[in-house]
Design an enzyme around this catalytic site. Sequence first.
Site, PDB file in Angstrom:
ATOM      1  N   GLY A 239      55.224  52.033  38.605  1.00 59.93           N
ATOM      2  CA  GLY A 239      55.698  52.137  37.232  1.00 59.93           C
ATOM      3  C   GLY A 239      56.272  53.470  36.817  1.00 59.93           C
ATOM      4  O   GLY A 239      56.791  53.590  35.705  1.00 59.93           O
ATOM      5  N   GLY A 275      58.013  51.623  43.076  1.00 56.06           N
ATOM      6  CA  GLY A 275      59.257  51.003  43.511  1.00 56.06           C
ATOM      7  C   GLY A 275      60.438  51.845  43.048  1.00 56.06           C
ATOM      8  O   GLY A 275      61.054  52.600  43.808  1.00 56.06           O
ATOM      9  N   ARG A 312      70.669  44.473  35.047  1.00 54.53           N
ATOM     10  CA  ARG A 312      69.824  45.290  34.165  1.00 54.53           C
ATOM     11  C   ARG A 312      70.444  45.547  32.784  1.00 54.53           C
ATOM     12  O   ARG A 312      69.739  45.451  31.777  1.00 54.53           O
ATOM     13  CB  ARG A 312      69.434  46.611  34.836  1.00 54.53           C
ATOM     14  CG  ARG A 312      68.593  46.398  36.119  1.00 54.53           C
ATOM     15  CD  ARG A 312      67.984  47.690  36.641  1.00 54.53           C
ATOM     16  NE  ARG A 312      66.965  48.192  35.746  1.00 54.53           N
ATOM     17  CZ  ARG A 312      67.119  49.166  34.883  1.00 54.53           C
ATOM     18  NH1 ARG A 312      68.275  49.812  34.810  1.00 54.53           N
ATOM     19  NH2 ARG A 312      66.150  49.524  34.090  1.00 54.53           N
ATOM     20  N   TYR A 316      68.013  43.940  30.054  1.00 57.64           N
ATOM     21  CA  TYR A 316      67.149  44.875  29.322  1.00 57.64           C
ATOM     22  C   TYR A 316      67.943  45.796  28.402  1.00 57.64           C
ATOM     23  O   TYR A 316      67.365  46.738  27.848  1.00 57.64           O
ATOM     24  CB  TYR A 316      66.395  45.804  30.284  1.00 57.64           C
ATOM     25  CG  TYR A 316      65.701  45.178  31.454  1.00 57.64           C
ATOM     26  CD1 TYR A 316      64.711  44.216  31.278  1.00 57.64           C
ATOM     27  CD2 TYR A 316      65.997  45.590  32.751  1.00 57.64           C
ATOM     28  CE1 TYR A 316      64.046  43.671  32.377  1.00 57.64           C
ATOM     29  CE2 TYR A 316      65.332  45.054  33.850  1.00 57.64           C
ATOM     30  CZ  TYR A 316      64.365  44.094  33.652  1.00 57.64           C
ATOM     31  OH  TYR A 316      63.722  43.567  34.727  1.00 57.64           O
ATOM     32  N   CYS A 342      81.553  34.537  32.915  1.00 56.76           N
ATOM     33  CA  CYS A 342      81.819  33.909  31.627  1.00 56.76           C
ATOM     34  C   CYS A 342      80.573  33.894  30.749  1.00 56.76           C
ATOM     35  O   CYS A 342      79.962  32.845  30.508  1.00 56.76           O
ATOM     36  CB  CYS A 342      82.341  32.499  31.859  1.00 56.76           C
ATOM     37  SG  CYS A 342      83.810  32.545  32.872  1.00 56.76           S
ATOM     38  N   GLU A 343      80.153  35.060  30.316  1.00 52.87           N
ATOM     39  CA  GLU A 343      79.046  35.241  29.381  1.00 52.87           C
ATOM     40  C   GLU A 343      79.377  36.503  28.596  1.00 52.87           C
ATOM     41  O   GLU A 343      79.806  37.501  29.187  1.00 52.87           O
ATOM     42  CB  GLU A 343      77.716  35.516  30.108  1.00 52.87           C
ATOM     43  CG  GLU A 343      77.233  34.454  31.043  1.00 52.87           C
ATOM     44  CD  GLU A 343      76.561  33.272  30.343  1.00 52.87           C
ATOM     45  OE1 GLU A 343      76.217  33.402  29.150  1.00 52.87           O
ATOM     46  OE2 GLU A 343      76.414  32.235  30.996  1.00 52.87           O
ATOM     47  N   TYR A 371      66.108  47.278  41.586  1.00 51.61           N
ATOM     48  CA  TYR A 371      66.364  46.123  40.727  1.00 51.61           C
ATOM     49  C   TYR A 371      67.867  45.928  40.519  1.00 51.61           C
ATOM     50  O   TYR A 371      68.320  45.507  39.460  1.00 51.61           O
ATOM     51  CB  TYR A 371      65.596  46.251  39.400  1.00 51.61           C
ATOM     52  CG  TYR A 371      64.122  46.529  39.636  1.00 51.61           C
ATOM     53  CD1 TYR A 371      63.296  45.527  40.121  1.00 51.61           C
ATOM     54  CD2 TYR A 371      63.587  47.803  39.441  1.00 51.61           C
ATOM     55  CE1 TYR A 371      61.964  45.778  40.393  1.00 51.61           C
ATOM     56  CE2 TYR A 371      62.244  48.064  39.717  1.00 51.61           C
ATOM     57  CZ  TYR A 371      61.444  47.047  40.190  1.00 51.61           C
ATOM     58  OH  TYR A 371      60.128  47.298  40.476  1.00 51.61           O
TER      59      TYR A 371
HETATM   60  C1  LIG Z   1      57.127  45.659  40.011  1.00 49.30           C
HETATM   61  C2  LIG Z   1      55.787  46.087  40.445  1.00 49.30           C
HETATM   62  C3  LIG Z   1      55.565  47.384  40.915  1.00 49.30           C
HETATM   63  C4  LIG Z   1      56.645  48.437  40.967  1.00 49.30           C
HETATM   64  O1  LIG Z   1      57.061  48.884  39.731  1.00 49.30           O
HETATM   65  P1  LIG Z   1      58.068  50.138  39.638  1.00 49.30           P
HETATM   66  O2  LIG Z   1      58.279  50.315  38.207  1.00 49.30           O
HETATM   67  O3  LIG Z   1      59.304  49.768  40.381  1.00 49.30           O
HETATM   68  O4  LIG Z   1      57.362  51.292  40.274  1.00 49.30           O
HETATM   69  C5  LIG Z   1      54.306  47.694  41.372  1.00 49.30           C
HETATM   70  N1  LIG Z   1      53.292  46.798  41.343  1.00 49.30           N
HETATM   71  C6  LIG Z   1      53.462  45.542  40.889  1.00 49.30           C
HETATM   72  C7  LIG Z   1      52.323  44.593  40.890  1.00 49.30           C
HETATM   73  C8  LIG Z   1      54.711  45.146  40.415  1.00 49.30           C
HETATM   74  O5  LIG Z   1      54.870  43.898  39.945  1.00 49.30           O
END
Ligand SMILES: *Cc1c(COP(=O)(O)O)cnc(C)c1O
Length: 427
Positions: A239, A275, A312, A316, A342-343, A371
């Site tokens: 996250g 991620g 994205r 979002y 076409c959106e 992503y």
């Molecule tokens: C998506 C996800 C992550 C990674 O999140 P990032 O923001 O890309 O670091 C880690 N753990 C779980 C369970 C996720 O669903």
Amino acid sequence: MNHFQRTLGSLHAEKIPLDGLARAYGTPLYVYSAATLRRHWKVLDRSLSGLRHLVCYATKANANLAILDLLARMGAGFDIVSGGELYRVLKAGGDPHKVVFSGVGKTDEEIAFALSQEVKCLNVESGPELARVSVVARRLGLRAPIALRVNPDVDPKTHPYIATGLKKSKFGVSVDDARRLYGLAAGDPALDVRGLACHIGSQITTVVPFLDAIARVRKLAGELSRAGIQLRHLDIGGGLGIQYKDENPPHPDEYGAAVKGAMKGFRGEVILEPGRVLVGNAGVLLTRVLYVKTSGRKRFAVVDAAMNDLVRPSLYGAHHDIEQVGAEPRPAGTVDVVGPVCESSDFLAQGRKMPVPEAGDLLCVRSAGAYGFSMSSNYNARPRSAEVLVDGETAYLVRKRETWPDLVRGEKARPAGRRFPAPRRIG
Ligand SMILES: *Cc1c(COP(=O)(O)O)cnc(C)c1O
């Protein structure tokens, strides 16, 4: 710090000019930088030195085999959310013993695949799932290594679609439910209680929510320990945010120091599931301007990448910097950068102040490594783009551009039918 820099006026990926890559492989084109990815990995891993830890890269951010291979070679584990992701990780040479399996909807087939591959842990997200895991493990004659994914109910102050740790969220179980479920799991011979997991959301730009979440799960881990359930690991999820525009996320060193502080005295292993922070700024999307049109007072640059390539902005309202790759002089202006789909939600940028491009110009959409391709689709029957990994002076085509025949693979207009006769009523 990333290795997409301007040299002699033209934007490069490491040593290679991006316009050369666009000419060689066509557009739209995802370009990743191996040096950037390695650097991000090292910075994060080093920030945790002194702490017994395992970094499990969140595969869903970018699941290209070349990305997984590069990370596996650096010693990464993997966080997966489907059987397909486990298949990818294994194909790339990832070590299943370093895999944690998250997700609210694991099927029996996925659970069986993960258990037979001896993954490190299944992060279980509900009571009914815990029961399924136990049944499948017994059927296979195995003991399932499990953690419960707890929902610590902290607000990560991010986009609502990527906040996952609130009480109202579909993810994880509440602390109260977790107490009860740990009791059940500890008494089930088919289950091996290994740890406790949480993941509160994505693109988080301060350390406070992480610290709140860790404090809450540590408190629960302490209670469990006093009740005789010793956890071997604590998984604090992913996250950590990145800079797309003017965000000021904590540097991994600050994050790592905060995690170390919050985990002081914990004797087990700490698992992380980053991620975005690893791959987000290690990739860009190249797109060619097809047309520039005006409509009333609006000006549109119609480019050959669309929401099916990078969703994205549409999904979002996310911001991605967009730069000219070349050094052609262009007047400043305000532009909507839109794709051919076409959106009306098909845009990469709206009302963007930028040099007004001309047809034929090449644009670089920044921060597209996470992503980006992994969320791409074939909507509007658009073949998915190619992906290139650059390492120094060498470019590797790590995914071929899809072709029109690829679009209809597996389809048949008039297949041989199969009859399902209605059961005959008796009496
Ligand atoms: C998506 C996800 C992550 C990674 O999140 P990032 O923001 O890309 O670091 C880690 N753990 C779980 C369970 C996720 O669903």
